[in-house]
Motif scaffolding. Structure first.
Motif, PDB file in Angstrom:
ATOM      1  N   LYS A 173     -14.730  60.214 105.978  1.00 20.35           N
ATOM      2  CA  LYS A 173     -14.829  60.860 107.291  1.00 20.35           C
ATOM      3  C   LYS A 173     -14.653  59.833 108.408  1.00 20.35           C
ATOM      4  O   LYS A 173     -13.965  60.088 109.401  1.00 20.35           O
ATOM      5  CB  LYS A 173     -16.171  61.568 107.440  1.00 20.35           C
ATOM      6  CG  LYS A 173     -16.368  62.244 108.794  1.00 20.35           C
ATOM      7  CD  LYS A 173     -17.714  62.953 108.850  1.00 20.35           C
ATOM      8  CE  LYS A 173     -17.897  63.658 110.191  1.00 20.35           C
ATOM      9  NZ  LYS A 173     -17.950  62.730 111.327  1.00 20.35           N
ATOM     10  N   ASP A 183     -15.141  56.342  98.079  1.00 17.69           N
ATOM     11  CA  ASP A 183     -14.849  57.677  98.574  1.00 17.69           C
ATOM     12  C   ASP A 183     -15.902  58.661  98.060  1.00 17.69           C
ATOM     13  O   ASP A 183     -16.167  58.739  96.856  1.00 17.69           O
ATOM     14  CB  ASP A 183     -13.458  58.103  98.089  1.00 17.69           C
ATOM     15  CG  ASP A 183     -12.972  59.375  98.752  1.00 17.69           C
ATOM     16  OD1 ASP A 183     -13.678  59.908  99.643  1.00 17.69           O
ATOM     17  OD2 ASP A 183     -11.881  59.844  98.387  1.00 17.69           O
ATOM     18  N   GLY A 184     -16.527  59.376  98.984  1.00 10.02           N
ATOM     19  CA  GLY A 184     -17.523  60.375  98.605  1.00 10.02           C
ATOM     20  C   GLY A 184     -18.928  59.838  98.425  1.00 10.02           C
ATOM     21  O   GLY A 184     -19.860  60.607  98.176  1.00 10.02           O
ATOM     22  N   LYS A 185     -19.103  58.528  98.561  1.00 11.77           N
ATOM     23  CA  LYS A 185     -20.433  57.922  98.409  1.00 11.77           C
ATOM     24  C   LYS A 185     -20.866  57.325  99.731  1.00 11.77           C
ATOM     25  O   LYS A 185     -20.222  56.431 100.266  1.00 11.77           O
ATOM     26  CB  LYS A 185     -20.404  56.842  97.326  1.00 11.77           C
ATOM     27  CG  LYS A 185     -21.771  56.240  97.041  1.00 11.77           C
ATOM     28  CD  LYS A 185     -21.695  55.248  95.898  1.00 11.77           C
ATOM     29  CE  LYS A 185     -23.067  54.650  95.605  1.00 11.77           C
ATOM     30  NZ  LYS A 185     -23.018  53.672  94.486  1.00 11.77           N
ATOM     31  N   LYS A 186     -21.956  57.797 100.258  1.00 11.03           N
ATOM     32  CA  LYS A 186     -22.438  57.342 101.557  1.00 11.03           C
ATOM     33  C   LYS A 186     -22.892  55.886 101.473  1.00 11.03           C
ATOM     34  O   LYS A 186     -23.619  55.493 100.569  1.00 11.03           O
ATOM     35  CB  LYS A 186     -23.591  58.226 102.043  1.00 11.03           C
ATOM     36  CG  LYS A 186     -24.007  57.948 103.480  1.00 11.03           C
ATOM     37  CD  LYS A 186     -25.032  58.960 103.954  1.00 11.03           C
ATOM     38  CE  LYS A 186     -25.421  58.701 105.411  1.00 11.03           C
ATOM     39  NZ  LYS A 186     -26.410  59.696 105.889  1.00 11.03           N
ATOM     40  N   GLU A 244     -20.403  57.905 105.611  1.00  4.75           N
ATOM     41  CA  GLU A 244     -19.396  58.515 104.751  1.00  4.75           C
ATOM     42  C   GLU A 244     -18.034  57.904 105.095  1.00  4.75           C
ATOM     43  O   GLU A 244     -17.470  58.178 106.157  1.00  4.75           O
ATOM     44  CB  GLU A 244     -19.369  60.038 104.958  1.00  4.75           C
ATOM     45  CG  GLU A 244     -18.189  60.760 104.343  1.00  4.75           C
ATOM     46  CD  GLU A 244     -17.907  60.350 102.907  1.00  4.75           C
ATOM     47  OE1 GLU A 244     -16.741  59.997 102.627  1.00  4.75           O
ATOM     48  OE2 GLU A 244     -18.846  60.357 102.087  1.00  4.75           O
TER      49      GLU A 244
END
Length: 318
Positions: free
Chosen positions: A232, A220-223, A229
């Motif tokens: 999303k 989560d939050g790390k591409k 992402e």
């Protein structure tokens, strides 16, 4: 297999050789789990499955390769081959072919990202002369790798030019890329999440989905270099496209969320197809997941009966 035992589907490649062949597909797949049923395949990563164990005890790679896909980000470097290998099979590959498979996968992913056709002539240039006599085997393994990572099938588009393209297994926009522009198909990730949901009893809490994604080295939050992402993608993009439903869990304090199949997933795939996809990755059969297989089989029978009823009710215009 006895019912009532803890079942886990680790939806990925399972063998030791896969660790070498999937170095360029870091964290592309990991296990989906179910709390009930029968003995599980063990915990693999999404990648090539190269040999078979029994359905009750499948071996897997213990960690994802550390090398990101060079071919998808820049130039593909040719590697010198090891001494000439004797013919091998997909199930028991010669180690000398692993590097060639990796290079072909890298090149295919690069062409996929650039939305360009894959030419056999170019693939032959990627590998060494020593390996070209094993091209069919290398191509088969590379294609399987892309199938389980990206959720795509490789299709021949021009038999004269030996030209191929990658086609998404589900009808996501932009051939699985989801958003406009260049990128990698997200179909493989979606199909594995659908598998988690199904094996969890047709609904999976957000915590369980993130547990699954973390084992894929998706955070989560790390591409992620393939899937972008992740929050999303799964809570907005795939929900907006109606492939997933994301809703509060009833009567929970503090509030928590869960995922279900969306209407488009029900329309474009089936529980049986998802089981077949996961079983194929693990080199087993869908019936290894006995309870879920029975449920999927009943769904198939109902769908067949409904289709037959429609046909019987259609007026004969002749």
């Amino acid at each position: 297999m006895p019912r009532g035992q803890k079942e886990k589907l680790h939806a990925g490649g399972k063998c030791h050789q896969a660790q070498g062949e999937t170095q360029d597909l870091q964290g592309a797949q990991a296990p989906a789990t179910e709390e009930k049923s029968h003995p599980p395949p063990s915990s693999p990563h999404l990648g090539i499955t190269t040999h078979t164990k029994s359905t009750s005890k499948l071996q897997s790679t213990s960690k994802a390769p550390q090398k990101a896909l060079k071919g998808a980000k820049g130039k593909i470097k040719r590697k010198q081959s090891s001494p000439k290998a004797s013919p091998s099979t997909v199930k028991r590959p010669k180690k000398s072919l692993i590097g060639a498979v990796r290079l072909v996968v890298s090149y295919m992913m690069q062409m996929c990202r650039m939305k360009r056709p894959i030419l056999k002539a170019d693939l032959l240039k990627v590998i060494t002369k020593t390996h070209r006599e094993h091209f069919n085997e290398i191509f088969t393994r590379a294609s399987f790798n892309l199938e389980v990572v990206l959720g795509v099938d490789i299709k021949e588009v021009d038999s004269m030019k030996n030209s191929y393209t990658l086609v998404s297994k589900m009808n996501l926009p932009n051939n699985g890329v989801v958003t406009k522009g260049r990128g990698f198909p997200k179909t493989g990730l979606l199909m594995n999440i659908l598998g988690v949901i199904f094996l969890k009893g047709n609904r999976a809490t957000e915590d369980k989905i993130w547990e699954f994604l973390n084992k894929m080295k998706i955070y989560d939050g790390k591409k992620h270099f393939i899937f972008g992402e992740p929050r999303k993608l799964i809570t907005q993009d795939l929900v907006k496209l109606k492939y997933l439903e994301y809703q509060p869990v009833p009567n929970r304090d503090p509030a928590s969320y869960e995922f279900l199949w969306g209407p488009r997933s029900h329309a474009e795939t089936s529980k049986m197809k998802i089981l077949e996809f996961l079983a194929k990755i693990n080199h087993t059969v869908p019936s290894v997941f006995q309870a879920r297989y029975d449920e999927a089989l009943k769904d198939e029978e109902r769908a067949g009966a409904a289709a037959a009823a429609v046909v019987s009710e259609t007026p004969d215009t002749n």
